[in-house]
Every structure is written in C-alpha cells, then in structure tokens.
Design an enzyme around this catalytic site. Structure first.
Site, short mmCIF file in Angstrom:
data_model
loop_
_atom_site.label_atom_id
_atom_site.label_comp_id
_atom_site.label_asym_id
_atom_site.label_seq_id
_atom_site.Cartn_x
_atom_site.Cartn_y
_atom_site.Cartn_z
N SER A 79 19.76 -4.69 -16.61
CA SER A 79 20.20 -4.53 -18.00
C SER A 79 19.12 -4.83 -19.03
CB SER A 79 21.41 -5.43 -18.27
OG SER A 79 21.05 -6.79 -18.26
N LYS B 96 20.29 -11.51 -22.55
CA LYS B 96 20.36 -10.35 -23.45
C LYS B 96 19.45 -10.61 -24.65
CE LYS B 96 23.75 -8.55 -21.01
NZ LYS B 96 23.54 -7.37 -20.14
#
Length: 238
Positions: free
Chosen positions: A77, A122
């Site tokens: 990701s 993230k």
C-alpha cells in the site's frame, strides 16, 4: 606534684590507628560493586558474556519502548517508496513533546477500532481542521482549496483517488492515504465507519524516519514539498 592527667594505656589503645584514619570509603564501595558483579557473573551460566547480553537486551527493550521501534512493511500500500518486507525505524519521540503530525509525514498507527486490529503505515494528507477534497478538474486532491501535486510519491500509473470525497478532518485526528492508491485500504475506504476514516493523533505510534532493511534500500524518509504551500485551515493556528 604534677597534677596533669597522664594518658593511660587504655587511652592510647582507643585512639584511631593510621589505617583507620586513611580509610577510603569510595574505594571500599568500588570493591563492593566489583565483588557484586563477580558474584553475578559467577552465578550466571556463561558468566560475563551472558551478563553483557542481558544488559544489551535491556537497553534494546528500553529503546524499543520509548525511542524507536522497527516496523516491517506488510503490504504494497506504500509502494513504490516502501516495499513489502522493508523494515523502517519509527521515531516514537517525534510527537511526544508538543509537536503534531504534519501533512506528508509517513506515520505508523494503531488501527484498532478504525481500520482493523493491527498497526498500519500511511501518509498524512490532512490534519485537524483541514478540508480534503477529491478531486479537482485535473484529478488532483485539494487541501484547504489548494491542489496538491503528489506525482513524486504516488505509485506510477495510479490516480490520486478513484473515490470522490469531501471531508473536514476533526481536531485531534488525521486523514491518511497510502501511496499506492489502487492497492491501499485507507481513510477513503472507512468514511462510513466509526470515526469517518479519521485516525486519532493519540493512536499514532510514531513517524517512520528511516528504511534500514534491506541495506540496498537504506534511506531517510523525507517529508515531500507537495504540501508546503497548503494554507492553514480556517480558524487553525500555527
């Protein structure tokens, strides 16, 4: 008659000897510590080697608890900057002395109750008070009305987002996205979940500062300049 009292043998024997007057408390303490260490090493299997390893282990545990923590990248990701299996060092002190996460920081956070029962990594796109919108006519994410050029870190070929959104980040929370947008489950996917996809700042473990493994990928993670011109949210300070 001489009436001055004469010292008796008892008086002379009660006087401190030269050795007592010159005793060295610090030296005795040092010898006591050395004797204690000697007893510990004699008791431990492996002696001094085992003691050294235990001290080193204790130091590493303290370091991991309060200063830095290794984190292994579990998914794609955050490609292409962070690849599966990469290990990063997370600075746990980055936000402990009044500093707050900033747009562009790569953070590790506890997603329990928001993303899932695990730690996630993230990039911060919006902080408390920010209005984050996808997307403008050119397909760029806007933060507080300013389009952000994410081309230097978003995965090649990915668009900033295929999911439209228009959110205001609550105070004390973060809006986070993965760099590999087409392979990332992030704030966009949890807009209807408890918390609206926002991550509480209190659940941030720290900021990822270094890639340390594999050695060929060793590098420092820098905050990109893409967010430098984003204005402060209305009513925000700082």
């Amino acid at each position: 008659m001489d009436t001055e009292a004469q010292p008796t043998e008892r008086d002379r024997s009660s006087r401190p000897s030269d050795s007592e007057e010159n005793s060295d408390p610090e030296g005795q303490e040092g010898r006591s510590r050395f004797a204690l260490m000697a007893r510990i090493t004699a008791w431990l299997p492996g002696g001094r080697i085992s003691l050294t390893l235990l001290v080193l282990l204790g130091f590493l545990l303290l370091l991991n608890t309060f200063v830095v923590r290794p984190f292994e990248i579990p998914s794609g990701s955050m490609e292409s900057g962070l690849r599966i299996g990469d290990r990063v060092l997370v600075n746990k002190l980055a936000y402990r002395f009044g500093a707050d996460p900033r747009r562009g920081d790569v953070v590790v956070f506890d997603g329990t109750g928001y993303f899932g029962d695990a730690d996630y990594i993230k990039r911060v796109v919006g902080v408390g008070g920010d209005r984050v919108v996808c997307c403008d006519k050119e397909g760029r994410i806007q933060v507080n009305g300013r389009p952000v050029d994410e081309s230097t870190f978003v995965y090649p070929g990915d668009s900033p987002s295929t999911v439209p959104f228009d959110v205001v980040v609550p105070d004390g929370a973060l809006f986070v996205l993965g760099d590999h947008r087409s392979a990332s489950s992030d704030s966009r996917d949890h807009l209807g979940s408890p918390g609206g996809g926002m991550i509480p700042v209190d659940d941030v473990v720290g900021r990822a500062d270094w890639i340390v493994w594999p050695t060929a990928h060793w590098s420092r993670l820098h905050r990109p300049d893409a967010y430098a011109r984003v204005p402060h949210a209305e009513g925000a300070h700082g």
